[in-house]
Write an enzyme that holds these catalytic residues in place. Structure first.
Site, PDB file in Angstrom:
ATOM      1  N   THR A  57       0.817  -1.213   0.000  1.00 37.60           N
ATOM      2  CA  THR A  57       0.000   0.000   0.000  1.00 37.60           C
ATOM      3  C   THR A  57       0.849   1.261   0.000  1.00 37.60           C
ATOM      4  O   THR A  57       0.479   2.273  -0.604  1.00 37.60           O
ATOM      5  CB  THR A  57      -0.954   0.017   1.213  1.00 37.60           C
ATOM      6  OG1 THR A  57      -0.199  -0.250   2.411  1.00 37.60           O
ATOM      7  CG2 THR A  57      -2.040  -1.024   1.074  1.00 37.60           C
ATOM      8  N   HIS A 134      -0.764 -16.067  -6.306  1.00 36.79           N
ATOM      9  CA  HIS A 134      -1.818 -15.569  -7.186  1.00 36.79           C
ATOM     10  C   HIS A 134      -1.275 -15.079  -8.526  1.00 36.79           C
ATOM     11  O   HIS A 134      -2.019 -14.501  -9.316  1.00 36.79           O
ATOM     12  CB  HIS A 134      -2.598 -14.447  -6.484  1.00 36.79           C
ATOM     13  CG  HIS A 134      -3.320 -14.928  -5.267  1.00 36.79           C
ATOM     14  ND1 HIS A 134      -3.652 -14.104  -4.203  1.00 36.79           N
ATOM     15  CD2 HIS A 134      -3.751 -16.172  -4.909  1.00 36.79           C
ATOM     16  CE1 HIS A 134      -4.277 -14.805  -3.270  1.00 36.79           C
ATOM     17  NE2 HIS A 134      -4.344 -16.066  -3.678  1.00 36.79           N
ATOM     18  N   LEU A 236      -2.899  -4.155  10.066  1.00 36.11           N
ATOM     19  CA  LEU A 236      -3.673  -3.057  10.664  1.00 36.11           C
ATOM     20  C   LEU A 236      -5.061  -3.499  11.105  1.00 36.11           C
ATOM     21  O   LEU A 236      -5.765  -2.723  11.752  1.00 36.11           O
ATOM     22  CB  LEU A 236      -3.797  -1.895   9.670  1.00 36.11           C
ATOM     23  CG  LEU A 236      -2.540  -1.049   9.468  1.00 36.11           C
ATOM     24  CD1 LEU A 236      -2.791   0.044   8.439  1.00 36.11           C
ATOM     25  CD2 LEU A 236      -2.081  -0.440  10.782  1.00 36.11           C
TER      26      LEU A 236
END
Length: 393
Positions: A57, A134, A236
């Site tokens: 992120t 993935h 988080l």
């Protein structure tokens, strides 16, 4: 992030808990936990890291279940979030580079990633020490011979479909396929088996930035528990596996890992990305008049004639010492210039490549000398090819 990939993922039915609130350990508790994690790593003999979207992120790649994640916003009817920059321009984070240093130090043995952003390979983690469960938006594979190709551009398709390129192996030449899984695709057996084996060998699994909700990938880290290994989670949000972890840290992954590296007296290396391109000069004489020369100049990817150059915005071509030759600006790919000129013995072509944001400089200039009157069979095209590299920081 690739919009097509994000939209495919947003159609998943079983996405678990969405929009979970972000939790932050108080500063004092966070520091204690970081030191505790550093000690666990220091004592470990076989560390395996398991990464999720939260690892990337800070690189501008959106996550999935966070308050502004892909699936969260989609369920709220707000569509797919835009990435802060194109996928191919995302650079490895402090965490990615810290893992590279841990691997070089012999502490980190293997990385298992659920991400398709390719940042682990770009950072420098060896391919043989990485399982991408993935897939990878920048990796193609030959289904016939198994040859892999890592690209500097995002592959056009997802869902293990054929791409526009073929295997370069002389005895193969099969159509390549992308490696990114679609919603209904099963995890690749080779990557899955390798990940499971590594977790069973590990005495510590460090889970970074993952909600641990997508099965069967989320169960892989727990294999370490069978042989007395530990699981540590840095995320988080709460995860379904928190109860199985020896330590749970609620904090930004980059902040936590930076603290660990400081405690271990290990330096996080800077990331320098090197992109490679080629200049191909092709010439032939005009059969009716040998005084003239037809030639083509192409600035191209090393990954194939039709592959894009995502880091080049335009190419300016000039001819120092030859004022009679008109300068040209190539603003669209493929960057190709065709000319017919008087065949003088030599000429210097100046190329100015205007680079995209994220490169170490805004442009690079190249002197490209050519010889118009070297030995040449009139029925044969002559190619001169040079390969160059551009650094990004």
């Amino acid at each position: 992030m690739s919009i097509g990939y994000a939209q495919k993922l947003s159609d998943k039915k079983d996405v678990g808990t969405l929009g979970m609130p972000e939790l932050f350990d108080p500063p004092y508790n966070l520091q204690q936990k970081v030191e505790q994690l550093a000690v666990i790593i220091q004592k470990s003999k076989y560390l395996v890291v398991f990464t999720g979207a939260g690892t990337s992120t800070s690189c501008g790649v959106p996550d999935f279940r966070g308050p502004k994640g892909i699936w969260t916003l989609q369920r709220q009817g707000k569509g797919v979030p835009e990435a802060s920059l194109p996928f191919d321009r995302a650079m490895p984070s402090l965490t990615h580079m810290a893992l590279v240093e841990l691997e070089k130090a012999g502490i980190l043995k293997f990385v298992i990633s659920q991400n398709v952003d390719g940042l682990h390979l770009k950072s420098g983690i060896p391919r043989e020490k990485l399982a991408e469960l993935h897939g990878n938006s920048f990796r193609e594979v030959c289904p016939s011979c198994g040859m892999e190709y890592l690209r500097d551009f995002e592959v056009e398709t997802i869902g293990l479909k054929n791409t526009p390129r073929r295997c370069v192996e002389e005895k193969c030449k099969a159509r390549l396929r992308d490696t990114v899984l679609d919603c209904e695709d099963e995890l690749p057996g080779k990557e899955m088996n390798l990940a499971e084996q590594q977790c069973e060998m590990a005495d510590m699994i460090l889970c970074l930035g993952t909600s641990l909700q997508i099965t069967p990938a989320c169960d892989i880290p727990l294999r370490a528990l069978r042989n007395g290994g530990k699981v540590v989670i840095v995320n988080l949000q709460q995860t379904p596996k928190d109860k199985d972890a020896s330590l749970v840290i609620h904090g930004l992954v980059d902040e936590v890992i930076s603290g660990v590296m400081s405690y271990l007296y290990l330096r996080i290396p800077p990331f320098v990305r090197v992109d490679v391109f080629q200049i191909v000069f092709t010439r032939c004489t005009r059969l009716s008049d040998k005084r003239f020369m037809k030639w083509r100049l192409r600035v191209a990817s090393i990954h194939g004639q039709n592959a894009p150059l995502p880091f080049v915005r335009s190419v300016e071509v000039s001819f120092p010492g030859r004022p009679e030759l008109k300068v040209a600006t190539l603003s669209k790919q493929p960057f190709l210039l065709k000319r017919e000129t008087v065949a003088k013995r030599s000429c210097c072509i100046m190329l100015k490549l205007n680079l995209s944001d994220g490169c170490a400089c805004s442009y690079t200039s190249i002197d490209f000398p050519v010889d118009f009157q070297g030995s040449l069979n009139l029925s044969t095209l002559r190619n001169v090819q040079h390969i160059y590299q551009v650094e990004r920081t």
